[in-house]
Design a protein around this motif. Structure first.
Motif, PDB file in Angstrom:
ATOM      1  N   ILE A  67      27.367  18.331  38.463  1.00 58.77           N
ATOM      2  CA  ILE A  67      26.123  17.608  38.952  1.00 58.77           C
ATOM      3  C   ILE A  67      26.440  16.008  38.906  1.00 58.77           C
ATOM      4  O   ILE A  67      26.183  15.166  39.990  1.00 58.77           O
ATOM      5  CB  ILE A  67      24.561  18.008  38.417  1.00 58.77           C
ATOM      6  CG1 ILE A  67      24.498  19.394  38.435  1.00 58.77           C
ATOM      7  CG2 ILE A  67      23.527  16.916  38.720  1.00 58.77           C
ATOM      8  CD1 ILE A  67      23.333  19.756  37.738  1.00 58.77           C
TER       9      ILE A  67
ATOM     10  N   SER B 124      29.062  15.001  41.631  1.00 60.84           N
ATOM     11  CA  SER B 124      28.610  15.220  42.882  1.00 60.84           C
ATOM     12  C   SER B 124      27.629  14.251  43.501  1.00 60.84           C
ATOM     13  O   SER B 124      26.448  14.181  43.254  1.00 60.84           O
ATOM     14  CB  SER B 124      27.975  16.525  43.301  1.00 60.84           C
ATOM     15  OG  SER B 124      26.801  16.876  42.551  1.00 60.84           O
TER      16      SER B 124
ATOM     17  N   ASP C  44      17.431  20.126  54.685  1.00 63.27           N
ATOM     18  CA  ASP C  44      18.881  20.432  55.493  1.00 63.27           C
ATOM     19  C   ASP C  44      19.516  19.199  54.898  1.00 63.27           C
ATOM     20  O   ASP C  44      19.481  17.840  54.977  1.00 63.27           O
ATOM     21  CB  ASP C  44      18.730  20.298  56.949  1.00 63.27           C
ATOM     22  CG  ASP C  44      19.866  20.407  57.658  1.00 63.27           C
ATOM     23  OD1 ASP C  44      20.929  20.727  56.964  1.00 63.27           O
ATOM     24  OD2 ASP C  44      19.819  20.074  58.788  1.00 63.27           O
ATOM     25  N   LYS C  45      20.799  19.346  54.293  1.00 61.04           N
ATOM     26  CA  LYS C  45      21.939  18.707  53.763  1.00 61.04           C
ATOM     27  C   LYS C  45      22.409  17.611  54.905  1.00 61.04           C
ATOM     28  O   LYS C  45      22.737  16.579  54.751  1.00 61.04           O
ATOM     29  CB  LYS C  45      22.831  19.420  53.056  1.00 61.04           C
ATOM     30  CG  LYS C  45      23.785  18.651  52.344  1.00 61.04           C
ATOM     31  CD  LYS C  45      24.636  19.491  51.488  1.00 61.04           C
ATOM     32  CE  LYS C  45      25.904  18.469  50.981  1.00 61.04           C
ATOM     33  NZ  LYS C  45      26.824  19.428  50.074  1.00 61.04           N
ATOM     34  N   TYR C  46      22.259  18.493  56.031  1.00 62.51           N
ATOM     35  CA  TYR C  46      23.131  17.637  57.383  1.00 62.51           C
ATOM     36  C   TYR C  46      21.838  17.237  58.314  1.00 62.51           C
ATOM     37  O   TYR C  46      21.989  17.716  59.511  1.00 62.51           O
ATOM     38  CB  TYR C  46      24.306  18.488  57.536  1.00 62.51           C
ATOM     39  CG  TYR C  46      25.304  18.812  56.866  1.00 62.51           C
ATOM     40  CD1 TYR C  46      25.964  17.815  56.039  1.00 62.51           C
ATOM     41  CD2 TYR C  46      25.506  20.113  56.427  1.00 62.51           C
ATOM     42  CE1 TYR C  46      27.142  18.194  55.142  1.00 62.51           C
ATOM     43  CE2 TYR C  46      26.508  20.507  55.468  1.00 62.51           C
ATOM     44  CZ  TYR C  46      27.122  19.692  54.830  1.00 62.51           C
ATOM     45  OH  TYR C  46      28.368  19.699  54.008  1.00 62.51           O
TER      46      TYR C  46
ATOM     47  N   GLU D 114      18.995  10.542  48.436  1.00 62.40           N
ATOM     48  CA  GLU D 114      18.021  11.807  47.778  1.00 62.40           C
ATOM     49  C   GLU D 114      18.134  12.676  48.864  1.00 62.40           C
ATOM     50  O   GLU D 114      18.156  14.036  48.631  1.00 62.40           O
ATOM     51  CB  GLU D 114      16.665  11.291  47.684  1.00 62.40           C
ATOM     52  CG  GLU D 114      16.608  10.147  46.309  1.00 62.40           C
ATOM     53  CD  GLU D 114      15.301   9.876  46.100  1.00 62.40           C
ATOM     54  OE1 GLU D 114      14.433   9.982  47.110  1.00 62.40           O
ATOM     55  OE2 GLU D 114      14.881   9.165  45.213  1.00 62.40           O
ATOM     56  N   THR D 115      17.997  12.494  50.067  1.00 62.85           N
ATOM     57  CA  THR D 115      18.106  13.799  51.161  1.00 62.85           C
ATOM     58  C   THR D 115      19.315  14.336  50.992  1.00 62.85           C
ATOM     59  O   THR D 115      19.223  15.899  50.819  1.00 62.85           O
ATOM     60  CB  THR D 115      17.858  12.810  52.542  1.00 62.85           C
ATOM     61  OG1 THR D 115      16.774  12.184  52.644  1.00 62.85           O
ATOM     62  CG2 THR D 115      18.114  13.914  53.690  1.00 62.85           C
ATOM     63  N   TYR D 116      20.641  13.675  50.886  1.00 62.06           N
ATOM     64  CA  TYR D 116      21.849  14.629  50.809  1.00 62.06           C
ATOM     65  C   TYR D 116      21.817  15.460  49.524  1.00 62.06           C
ATOM     66  O   TYR D 116      22.193  16.423  49.334  1.00 62.06           O
ATOM     67  CB  TYR D 116      22.679  13.466  50.630  1.00 62.06           C
ATOM     68  CG  TYR D 116      24.263  14.210  50.444  1.00 62.06           C
ATOM     69  CD1 TYR D 116      24.928  14.882  51.306  1.00 62.06           C
ATOM     70  CD2 TYR D 116      24.876  14.299  49.251  1.00 62.06           C
ATOM     71  CE1 TYR D 116      26.139  15.313  51.355  1.00 62.06           C
ATOM     72  CE2 TYR D 116      25.987  14.861  49.062  1.00 62.06           C
ATOM     73  CZ  TYR D 116      26.723  15.415  50.256  1.00 62.06           C
ATOM     74  OH  TYR D 116      27.792  16.055  50.020  1.00 62.06           O
ATOM     75  N   ASN D 117      21.009  15.019  48.448  1.00 67.01           N
ATOM     76  CA  ASN D 117      21.144  15.658  47.068  1.00 67.01           C
ATOM     77  C   ASN D 117      20.061  16.595  47.060  1.00 67.01           C
ATOM     78  O   ASN D 117      19.925  17.309  45.944  1.00 67.01           O
ATOM     79  CB  ASN D 117      21.176  14.675  45.903  1.00 67.01           C
ATOM     80  CG  ASN D 117      22.552  14.051  45.425  1.00 67.01           C
ATOM     81  OD1 ASN D 117      23.514  14.522  45.799  1.00 67.01           O
ATOM     82  ND2 ASN D 117      22.260  12.818  45.506  1.00 67.01           N
ATOM     83  N   ASP D 118      19.073  16.619  47.631  1.00 72.04           N
ATOM     84  CA  ASP D 118      17.880  17.490  47.891  1.00 72.04           C
ATOM     85  C   ASP D 118      18.162  18.715  48.212  1.00 72.04           C
ATOM     86  O   ASP D 118      18.479  18.891  49.552  1.00 72.04           O
ATOM     87  CB  ASP D 118      16.758  16.836  48.601  1.00 72.04           C
ATOM     88  CG  ASP D 118      15.457  17.608  48.281  1.00 72.04           C
ATOM     89  OD1 ASP D 118      15.226  18.702  47.803  1.00 72.04           O
ATOM     90  OD2 ASP D 118      14.245  17.120  48.415  1.00 72.04           O
ATOM     91  N   PHE D 119      18.049  19.852  47.540  1.00 71.13           N
ATOM     92  CA  PHE D 119      18.389  21.168  48.022  1.00 71.13           C
ATOM     93  C   PHE D 119      17.312  21.904  48.956  1.00 71.13           C
ATOM     94  O   PHE D 119      17.594  22.896  49.389  1.00 71.13           O
ATOM     95  CB  PHE D 119      18.803  22.047  46.803  1.00 71.13           C
ATOM     96  CG  PHE D 119      17.543  22.449  45.827  1.00 71.13           C
ATOM     97  CD1 PHE D 119      16.835  23.563  46.107  1.00 71.13           C
ATOM     98  CD2 PHE D 119      17.299  21.609  44.777  1.00 71.13           C
ATOM     99  CE1 PHE D 119      15.574  23.834  45.477  1.00 71.13           C
ATOM    100  CE2 PHE D 119      16.157  21.785  43.973  1.00 71.13           C
ATOM    101  CZ  PHE D 119      15.355  22.885  44.216  1.00 71.13           C
ATOM    102  N   ARG D 120      16.129  21.346  48.814  1.00 69.59           N
ATOM    103  CA  ARG D 120      15.122  21.773  49.451  1.00 69.59           C
ATOM    104  C   ARG D 120      15.063  21.555  51.075  1.00 69.59           C
ATOM    105  O   ARG D 120      14.383  22.099  51.821  1.00 69.59           O
ATOM    106  CB  ARG D 120      13.777  21.307  49.067  1.00 69.59           C
ATOM    107  CG  ARG D 120      13.607  21.630  47.544  1.00 69.59           C
ATOM    108  CD  ARG D 120      12.213  20.895  47.029  1.00 69.59           C
ATOM    109  NE  ARG D 120      12.492  19.504  46.975  1.00 69.59           N
ATOM    110  CZ  ARG D 120      11.760  18.549  46.923  1.00 69.59           C
ATOM    111  NH1 ARG D 120      10.646  18.794  46.261  1.00 69.59           N
ATOM    112  NH2 ARG D 120      12.216  17.152  46.728  1.00 69.59           N
TER     113      ARG D 120
END
Length: 739
Positions: A325, A328, A211-213, A203-209
């Motif tokens: 979507i 990914s 930091d993806k990294y 979920e962290t990786y896919n959450d645009f809100r």
């Protein structure tokens, strides 16, 4: 030449006009205009000739007659040059590799920091204790390394990490010291806390809100997986460790060491020690370790997920976004999303629960005979529900349609061996008919097994094959089952009363719950801090969920017969009487149960910290109840102590509306309940009550024990049997001496 012609013409005009200068001036002006038009015509002619070489369209040119007043309607059409725009394509910026020079000590080949100077965090999760042992062994090995600056921290993802975001959305700030994460993860086919950890990473990786990294700030990470290569072959072997390694890399983490895969069944801990030894050697190795802060993130799915197109178009049709979507980050390691069973038959959870006496129904339900059912069959007394509500224990079935729970309470009898659930049902769903029939069959099967037990009363044994009451508590969270209303409806159709217990962590499910005979809500602590310490909830908004449930009891479910259930644990939740009173004032339950925790052993592997010192005596529970009663009455809330069951260390408080004609009416008229239910009319808790017997009332001599039954003191019986054996031995010796 033109100037000479103009001079001659002007002279002739001067002579013919009789020497008048006005005529000469006019002629000069016309001559100038004529000269300008001639030069313009010459320029237009050149432009037209140049344009004809690139275009077939001819531009008309008009001659001007100065002796006529005619003006052409059309203007000159001067063609504009055609400009072509280059096609846009995405700008690709490629990272440049370090320049390798002949100098072996080139600065670009050295790590920014020494790995031994980092702060190492060792995370683990465990059900059987194997991962914990390996994680401790890893910590001990790292502690033995020379030059290690900071002691590695050992953290359980189940118990020590309350909020995953503290470590896996942001990383601990240790100043200039970089962090290294080591993960020791088992693999289970059944649902376990590790699944929520993996879900958080995804979920962290896919959450645009966010930091993806988020893991890029780490110095590095490594994963050691433990599994069973015989039971789970191929991709399923250590698959959860592989998923953790994959998502950590996608979140920007630098992989310091390849993911370890250890079969605990055949290779055991020696194989794990080999991985530990090799990783420790990496940390202490003097060879340069290249780390570039600006290096590209290691996205292991980059080549798989990205499709290269030749047209270079960067715009995406809205209708195509769904496919993008879905492509990914949604594919699992096994190439597809799998819906698991909550408790698979070949899982450690299944083996653990069945060993504890549970019968697993379907894939997510369970049934078990409680010790009070066995006691009632032998005429040794029923549980507190008989004293408070008139439930005979040998007629009661204890079951749950969901073995998963969203808490890991310190006083839980299961020591965390049951599955865990957060907020969404994520497993296969068995139909309510299967759960209902399987629960009854499992219950009756266990009753049959009691027929050979000494002391079983035949009349009660025969009665037990017609269940009259169902306690939906046992283990897990019954209200979490998607078809709980249908299941309760099946109970009521058979005139089986329903006593449903929930832990106040699923307000949406609570609000949608249909009528039950009695609705319990567990209130295990009066403050946010204490609740976190006692219940160890999975949801980060656990307190807000609890408050929502209290409001629902006062509003949406106010027609129900509601009960607060307080489990007292000394040293954890027995101090703040005022805050408990605040919660009672907010929910206004019908009754309040206060029960001392039962000691069921400690479990270091699952973080259970309780000892016998945490179990309150009955006198301590009585003092707590008296204090709470006084606090509520001082606020004008009409609650008083109604009944007790000293043998269970349990006391009942009730709203004084249940005290009719100076007699407590906490017992339930079950026949009246089903009549009201089947009538379809609205009714409330007072409409199906009956009088509480004198032996169960607070302060009675029997203290809640039914005088019809026979008290059984296990310690006294053991002492009696011991004395009997000693007496028999003495007589035998005397007999031998006499002969």
């Amino acid at each position: 030449m033109i100037g000479g012609v103009i001079f001659i013409v002007c002279s002739l005009f001067y002579l013919l006009s009789g020497g008048r200068w006005s005529v000469i001036f006019a002629a000069t002006v016309f001559a100038g205009i004529y000269k300008y038009e001639q030069s313009s015509n010459i320029s237009d002619t050149k432009t037209t000739q140049e344009t004809k070489s690139t275009s077939e369209v001819e531009s008309p040119i008009y001659a001007i007659d100065f002796t006529s007043s005619y003006t052409p309607v059309k203007s000159s059409n001067i063609p504009q040059p055609i400009r072509t725009r280059a096609k846009r394509s995405p700008k690709v910026i490629k990272a440049s590799k370090p320049i390798i020079t002949n100098n072996k000590e080139a600065s670009l080949t050295k790590s920014v920091v020494n790995l031994l100077e980092s702060q190492i965090y060792i995370f683990y999760t465990t059900l059987t204790g194997s991962s914990q042992r390996v994680a401790k062994s890893l910590q001990e090995k790292l502690l033995s390394l020379e030059g290690l600056s900071n002691e590695p921290k050992l953290l359980s993802l189940d118990d020590d990490v309350d909020d995953l975001e503290e470590y896996f959305l942001k990383t601990p700030d240790n100043g200039s010291t970089k962090n290294i994460y080591l993960l020791v993860l088992p693999s289970y086919e059944t649902d376990s806390p590790i699944d929520y950890f993996l879900e958080h990473l995804k979920e962290t990786y896919n959450d645009f809100r966010v930091d993806k990294y988020s893991m890029k700030s780490l110095l590095g990470f490594a994963v050691l997986g433990l599994g069973d290569s015989e039971s789970w072959k191929g991709e399923k072997f250590c698959y959860q460790a592989k998923l953790a390694d994959r998502w950590m890399g996608k979140l920007g983490g630098r992989r310091l060491f390849p993911v370890g895969e250890v079969c605990m069944k055949y290779e055991g801990e020696p194989k794990a020690q080999e991985w530990i030894q090799n990783f420790a050697q990496l940390l202490s190795d003097d060879e340069p370790f290249y780390i570039d802060e600006n290096d590209d993130v290691d996205d292991s799915d980059k080549e798989e997920d990205e499709e290269v197109t030749d047209d270079g178009d960067t715009l995406v049709d809205v209708e195509d976004m769904g496919d993008i979507i879905r492509k990914s980050g949604t594919r699992g390691l096994l190439g597809k999303e799998e819906v698991k069973q909550m408790v698979a038959k070949d899982s450690p959870t299944y083996k653990s629960l069945t060993k504890q006496g549970y019968t697993i129904v379907g894939s997510h339900s369970g049934v078990k005979i409680c010790r009070w059912t066995k006691s009632a069959l032998r005429g040794r007394g029923s549980c507190y529900k008989f004293a408070f509500y008139g439930i005979k224990s040998h007629l009661c079935m204890e079951t749950t349609p969901s073995l998963a729970c969203s808490n890991k309470c310190v006083f839980c009898w299961r020591h965390g061996t049951n599955p865990v659930a957060k907020s969404n049902w994520r497993w296969e769903v068995d139909p309510p008919e299967k759960v209902f029939e399987g629960a009854l069959a499992g219950h009756y099967q266990k009753i049959k097994q009691m027929r050979g037990v000494p002391g079983i009363q035949m009349d009660r044994f025969q009665e037990a094959f017609q269940v009259k009451h169902c306690a939906l508590s046992l283990v897990g969270e019954p209200i979490f089952y998607p078809h709980i209303n249908e299941f309760v409806g099946m109970l009521h159709k058979q005139h089986i009363s329903s006593f449903l217990v929930c832990n106040a962590q699923h307000p949406d499910h609570l609000a949608k719950l249909n009528r039950v005979t009695q609705l319990y809500v567990s209130i295990d602590a009066p403050t946010r801090q204490d609740l976190k310490k006692v219940d160890r909830p999975l949801n980060s908004d656990f307190w807000e969920r609890l408050m929502s449930c209290l409001d629902i009891l006062r509003t949406t479910q106010k027609h129900q017969r509601t009960v607060f259930r307080l489990t007292l644990v000394k040293g954890f939740n027995m101090s703040d009487i005022e805050s408990y009173a605040d919660m009672v004032a907010r929910a206004l339950p019908s009754q309040i149960e206060i029960k001392g925790a039962t000691f069921c052993g400690s479990s270091n592997a699952n973080g259970n910290p309780l000892t016998m010192q945490n179990i309150p005596f009955y006198e301590e529970c009585k003092e707590f109840v008296i204090s709470l009663s006084k606090e509520l009455q001082s606020r004008g809330l009409n609650y008083d102590i109604a009944a007790e069951h000293a043998h269970s260390c349990c006391i009942l408080m009730a709203d004084t509306k249940f005290k009719i004609n100076n007699k407590w009416h906490t017992h339930i008229d079950y026949t009246k309940f089903f009549e009201l239910l089947e009538s379809g009319k609205d009714f409330v808790d007072l409409d199906y009550v009956t009088e509480t017997p004198d032996w169960a009332v607070w302060g009675s001599e029997e203290a809640g024990f039914n005088p019809i039954d026979t008290k059984f003191d296990r310690k006294a019986e053991k002492l009696k049997k011991k004395l009997d054996r000693e007496e028999q031995s003495r007589k035998l010796l005397e007999s031998q001496k006499s002969h």
